[in-house]
Design an enzyme around this catalytic site. Structure first.
Site, PDB file in Angstrom:
ATOM      1  N   SER A  46      77.171 -32.658 -59.354  1.00 43.59           N
ATOM      2  CA  SER A  46      76.853 -32.833 -60.749  1.00 43.59           C
ATOM      3  C   SER A  46      75.715 -31.948 -61.242  1.00 43.59           C
ATOM      4  O   SER A  46      75.606 -31.679 -62.437  1.00 43.59           O
ATOM      5  CB  SER A  46      76.469 -34.295 -61.012  1.00 43.59           C
ATOM      6  OG  SER A  46      75.277 -34.630 -60.337  1.00 43.59           O
ATOM      7  N   LYS A  72      66.479 -31.797 -63.907  1.00 46.39           N
ATOM      8  CA  LYS A  72      67.820 -32.332 -64.187  1.00 46.39           C
ATOM      9  C   LYS A  72      67.718 -33.475 -65.189  1.00 46.39           C
ATOM     10  O   LYS A  72      66.800 -34.297 -65.123  1.00 46.39           O
ATOM     11  CB  LYS A  72      68.455 -32.821 -62.880  1.00 46.39           C
ATOM     12  CG  LYS A  72      69.935 -33.176 -62.998  1.00 46.39           C
ATOM     13  CD  LYS A  72      70.523 -33.632 -61.655  1.00 46.39           C
ATOM     14  CE  LYS A  72      72.005 -33.962 -61.757  1.00 46.39           C
ATOM     15  NZ  LYS A  72      72.552 -34.494 -60.482  1.00 46.39           N
ATOM     16  N   SER A 101      75.564 -33.689 -54.948  1.00 49.91           N
ATOM     17  CA  SER A 101      75.251 -33.086 -56.248  1.00 49.91           C
ATOM     18  C   SER A 101      74.117 -32.074 -56.225  1.00 49.91           C
ATOM     19  O   SER A 101      73.893 -31.380 -57.213  1.00 49.91           O
ATOM     20  CB  SER A 101      74.929 -34.170 -57.274  1.00 49.91           C
ATOM     21  OG  SER A 101      76.100 -34.845 -57.648  1.00 49.91           O
TER      22      SER A 101
END
Lengths: 507, 503
Positions: free
Chosen positions: A158, A83, A182
């Site tokens: 997210s 990420k 997330s």
């Protein structure tokens, strides 16, 4: 055993790693297969913000070390997606924001360094809502990621990039970060598995902070065992993170293997959280949840209902604590030392800071900075931040009481299946409520897992959430692996294998 | 523009000064407060090039995290104990949020409502013998900011500068900020008390060995709060906070100046603006900085990246047991040990040279020799140049100078020349003596020849010596010393003169 390259990408991570470790598949082959897959489908998905140009070289180095007889980690040579919230030497780390466009950190996040040390090969950096603020990845400054199950829909957020990458077979393993869901919510809407570890179980050093007291890095994969393997690599005390726990953790891999092998939940007390099972939860999600409870009961679990009344205040408390901490954490993006700078001749440093922040931050980030700045202001602190901290204590007490009645708590991982891109973008409150099921775990610091529990009426994945007491992450892996195996038996394979093929992948 | 000042005695007649001090002490730990970057306040890292003592945290890079320096915590506890404070059983760090380019994270990690040490006092003895107790409110830990250099413009300030340079070496240096309660009753002694208070903090810090405490280097920085209230009034006046006072002499002068400036304004019916003011060493005046109100909103909240500091009682007691003696007690002891007269000792104290004499004695010099150097030649040069004596020469070099005299290598006069070289940065006394060719002539035959020549040139003197008027030898000794260009041991010359005259 011969494997067609396209088949390599469909293997669960642990199977691929086993093939590489046995020398049946080289790391270069495995990495190339995933790079090919990314090239084929990421135009549709947009899971990656950056693909690692050095991936094959790193894979080659692992193959050479193995050829020279070196004893390597069980996951050495396997590819992993990271990420973009995590700092990586040699790869831009933008946290999905324009303000960090092109910024290449001079240091690796501890979790990245540990993956490297174990010999995993980074495929690239995955898309995310800007600074991890969002539940749909629509708030990325670089455009949305699409859900591989239906590219008109969001992949959650997210960490939509990591979940979509894993669901679209672009990577067997990925890292995410979970501040209010997330990791778990994207897992739920993409049919994948994601774990938010106990707060302090995994180092935050090098994770670009959203809300320091809530953030935790964790694995995103297609199977429970794969998450356990990654968690074992990235977890444990880090002297660079003061909030990282100094304790010995059991092997999560062993827990997952035990769970998968046992096939039984006998003796396990499972609590259904009343407050997370009704209001605001879509009918098809409720239906899958009821069926899953039945599967658990059939497997020997004792299911009880527990009540956590303070959860009613969790979203409100969360949206005070998070913006407050974020407003301070994001103050460093001022263009002075790094990142975007917007300036005109004759401007003062304050003018340049303001102009750079105005141009570099998206609307959701600005919204939360303003909220947080207000919540911390003199005269409002007690009413807002102070009260929110009290709610946090109440939620912890609710969990304490619930875990006296149950070993594990369960709920839907998200209130609905994936919604359409654009559907909620102009309604922040509707977006915020999406995290209602996942937020309490962050506020309390306890570990949680999102894993698939079937498909909704629209044929899209529905996620189950497991919650364990503080430090009991192993319990999630043991029970999670058992539940995964029981459900997969019913489906004839893990859920992601049921996803429709993407246009680029069929070619 | 020079402010109007009221005569000091007149000001004290009309108003009562109320003081308060915030002293920042840079701790000399090896690494910074919250990271492993080298600490420029540690002797090993003095004079480093800008932006070389940095790491991700010093620059506030995304993803970087603070880790508390345990040595800095121990130093802070020791300092708190030496200030007579209580030590918190648990205290948190807090973020002080404000945007400024020298603050890499745009927040400073400090302590807000939970200082590590609180409620203490410092005993002070003024030159006039007056004993004074300064009440300490708190001592808390925090990190320093970087250093800005404003280029262009006339003031050297950020306003009007063309551009500014930032050096982040100092960002993250461990600091303890010591805050006093309001100090009443100093009256005419207010300026001297200010100086004595900072001196007392400096002495405590030095005795603990936790900082070099060099004001000119910024190891010790004092902000002086001054307000006046009319005689007989209960209500406190508006205060100003004078910053950038980087010598003890300046602290004294700045407090005196503010009393005189504020008194002139108040007497004219004006009002004092609550603000920070900058002290200017060159003009001996303060000028307005930014307005400061109690409503400054730093949006403090507990630092979520750090755990609370929870010093064990065992640690606190261990550190308490290891505390050095209090400065007042130390003064009494040193006076006795050194055998100085009241006048000699007061001279040393007034010149703020106690620690310098002490360090010189520790480096091997006899107390009287050490005293003479510091209160004599070095004080003279310091006064002449308007600088602190400590900034001119290291105590160890003074001790070395004295050793060279004691060993007969240098005469007093040559030693003064060597000192001049040391103060000019030419090296140690021995190095300067070597480089400048300073040494006593010990070639006896040359001395004897010079004595014979001088005696031959002054037959009347020779006769006087022979008649037993030994004091007449002075003229001959002077002539010999002149001939030797001072590079001879006068005592030895005298011996030779008497020997040759009688022979």
């Amino acid at each position: 055993m011969e494997q067609a390259p396209s088949e390599l990408t469909r293997l669960p991570g642990h199977e691929l790693a086993t093939l590489i470790a046995a020398g049946d598949v080289s790391s270069v082959e495995a990495t190339q297969a995933h790079l090919d897959r990314i090239a084929a489908v990421d135009g549709e998905i947009h899971a990656f913000l950056h693909v690692n140009g050095g991936a094959l070289e790193q894979a080659k180095a692992i193959d050479e070390r193995r050829a020279s007889g070196e004893q390597l980690h069980a996951l050495a040579g396997a590819p992993v997606a990271i990420k973009d919230v995590l700092c990586t030497i040699g790869m831009p780390s933008t946290s999905g924001s324009r303000i960090l466009e092109g910024w290449v950190p001079p240091y690796d996040a501890t979790v990245v360094a540990r993956l490297k040390a174990a010999g995993l090969v980074a495929l690239g950096k995955t898309n995310m809502d800007e600074f991890a603020m969002g539940s749909s990845t629509e708030h990325s400054a670089y455009g949305p990621t699409r859900n591989p199950w239906d590219t008109e829909r969001i992949p959650g957020g997210s960490g939509g990039g990591s979940a979509a990458a894993v669901a679209a077979f672009e990577a067997p393993f990925a890292l995410g970060s979970d501040t209010g869901g997330s990791i778990r919510q994207p897992a739920a809407v993409t049919g994948t598995v994601g774990v938010k570890p106990t707060y302090g179980g995994v180092s935050r050093y090098g994770a670009i902070a959203l809300a320091s007291s809530l953030d935790q890095v964790g694995p995103v994969t297609r199977t429970v065992l794969d998450s356990a393997l990654i968690h074992d690599v990235i977890g444990g005390h880090d002297p660079h993170d003061s909030t990282s726990l100094k304790r010995e953790w059991p092997s999560f891999t062993a827990a997952a293997r035990e769970g998968a092998a046992s096939g039984s939940l006998a003796g396990l007390k499972v609590g259904v959280v009343k407050e997370l099972d009704s209001e605001g939860i879509a009918a098809d999600v409720q239906a899958r949840f009821k069926e899953t409870v039945q599967v658990l009961t059939d497997a020997g679990a004792e299911v009880v209902e527990v009540s956590c009344p303070s959860f009613a205040y969790s979203v409100a408390a969360y949206y005070l604590i998070l913006p407050a901490e974020a407003s301070s954490n994001l103050a460093r993006f001022d263009s002075v030392r790094f990142g975007l700078r917007v300036e005109q001749q004759g401007q003062t440093v304050e003018d340049v800071m303001a102009a750079s922040r105005e141009a570099g931050f998206g609307p959701e980030v600005k919204r939360r900075i303003i909220l947080g700045t207000y919540a911390l202001s003199a005269g409002y602190y007690d009413a807002y931040y102070g009260s929110a901290q009290k709610v946090r204590t109440l939620i912890q007490r609710d969990f304490d009481a619930a875990f006296e009645q149950a070993d594990l708590l369960i709920s839907p991982a998200a209130p609905t299946t994936a919604f359409k891109i654009g559907e909620k973008i102009d309604d922040p409150l509707a977006m915020y409520v999406n995290d209602i099921t996942t937020i309490p775990a962050n506020l309390a610091g306890i570990p949680g897992m999102g894993l698939p529990m079937g498909l909704g009426d629209d044929g899209l994945p529905v996620g189950l959430q497991l919650l364990a007491p503080m430090f009991e992450d192993a319990r999630l892996y043991r029970a999670g692996a058992t539940i995964e195996a029981l459900l997969a038996d019913g489906w004839g394979g893990i859920l992601t294998t049921k996803a429709p093929e993407l246009a680029g992948g069929a070619a | 523009m020079k402010a109007k000042l009221m005569d000091f005695d007149k000001a004290l007649e009309l108003f009562e000064p109320v003081l308060g001090f915030e002293v920042h002490v840079e701790l000399g730990t090896k690494t910074k407060m919250f990271s492993a970057a080298p600490n420029p306040a540690h002797p090993e890292f003095h004079g480093a090039e800008p932006n070389t003592l940095i790491d991700p945290l010093s620059l506030g890079l995304p993803g970087s995290l603070p880790v508390t320096n345990e040595t800095a915590v121990r130093y802070s506890i020791s300092l708190g104990l030496a200030l007579g404070c209580e030590i918190a059983t648990s205290c948190r760090f807090a973020r002080k949020n404000y945007f400024y380019p020298d603050t890499p994270k745009n927040y400073q990690i400090s302590q807000y409502d939970e200082p590590i040490a609180f409620e203490g006092q410092v005993e002070i003895e003024l030159a006039n013998g007056r004993q004074f107790t300064v009440p300490i409110e708190r001592a808390h830990m925090e990190e320093d900011a970087g250093k800005l250099t404003h280029v262009g413009g006339s003031t050297g300030r950020i306003q009007g500068a063309e551009y500014s340079l930032v050096d982040y070496n100092r960002a993250g240096v461990p600091l303890v900020e010591i805050v006093t309660h309001m100090i009443f009753g100093a009256e005419h002694d207010a300026p001297e008390l200010a100086k004595a208070y900072v001196g007392a903090i400096r002495d405590i810090v030095l005795s603990l060995g936790i900082s070099e405490a060099r004001m000119e280097r910024g190891n010790l920085r004092c902000d002086a709060n001054v307000s006046l209230r009319p005689r007989g009034s209960e209500r406190l006046g508006t205060r100003t906070e004078t910053k950038n006072v980087n010598s003890m002499r300046s602290v004294e002068r700045a407090v005196r100046y503010e009393i005189q400036r504020q008194a002139a304004i108040l007497a004219d019916g004006g009002t004092i603006t609550q603000e920070t003011r900058h002290w200017h060493e060159d003009t001996g005046a303060t000028s307005p900085g930014r307005p400061k109100s109690d409503a400054d909103d730093y949006r403090y909240f507990p630092e979520p990246d750090l755990l609370p500091v929870e010093p064990s009682r065992a640690l606190v007691e261990e550190l308490r047991a290891a505390l050095p003696e209090q400065p007042v007690a130390r003064k009494r002891r040193l006076k006795a040990e050194w055998g100085f007269s009241d006048l000699e000792f007061q001279d040393v104290v007034n010149g703020d040279m106690l620690h310098l004499v002490d360090a010189t004695v520790a480096a091997g010099a006899a107390p009287q020799s050490a005293r003479k150097w510091w209160t004599g030649e070095i004080a003279r040069v310091a006064n002449e140049r308007g600088v602190e004596a400590a900034s001119l020469v290291e105590p160890a070099h003074v001790a070395e100078l004295q050793r060279l005299i004691d060993e007969g290598v240098l005469t007093d006069r040559l030693a003064r020349q060597a000192l001049e070289g040391v103060m000019a940065g030419e090296g140690s006394p021995a190095e300067v003596a070597e480089a400048r060719g300073l040494k006593v002539v010990i070639d006896e035959s040359a001395l004897v020849a010079a004595v014979d020549e001088a005696l031959a040139a002054q037959p009347d003197v020779l006769q006087k010596i022979r008649d037993g008027k030994v004091q007449a030898a002075g003229a001959v000794i002077g002539a010999v010393m002149k001939a030797m260009r001072g590079q001879a041991d006068a005592a030895r010359v005298r011996e030779i003169v008497l020997e040759r005259a009688s022979g």
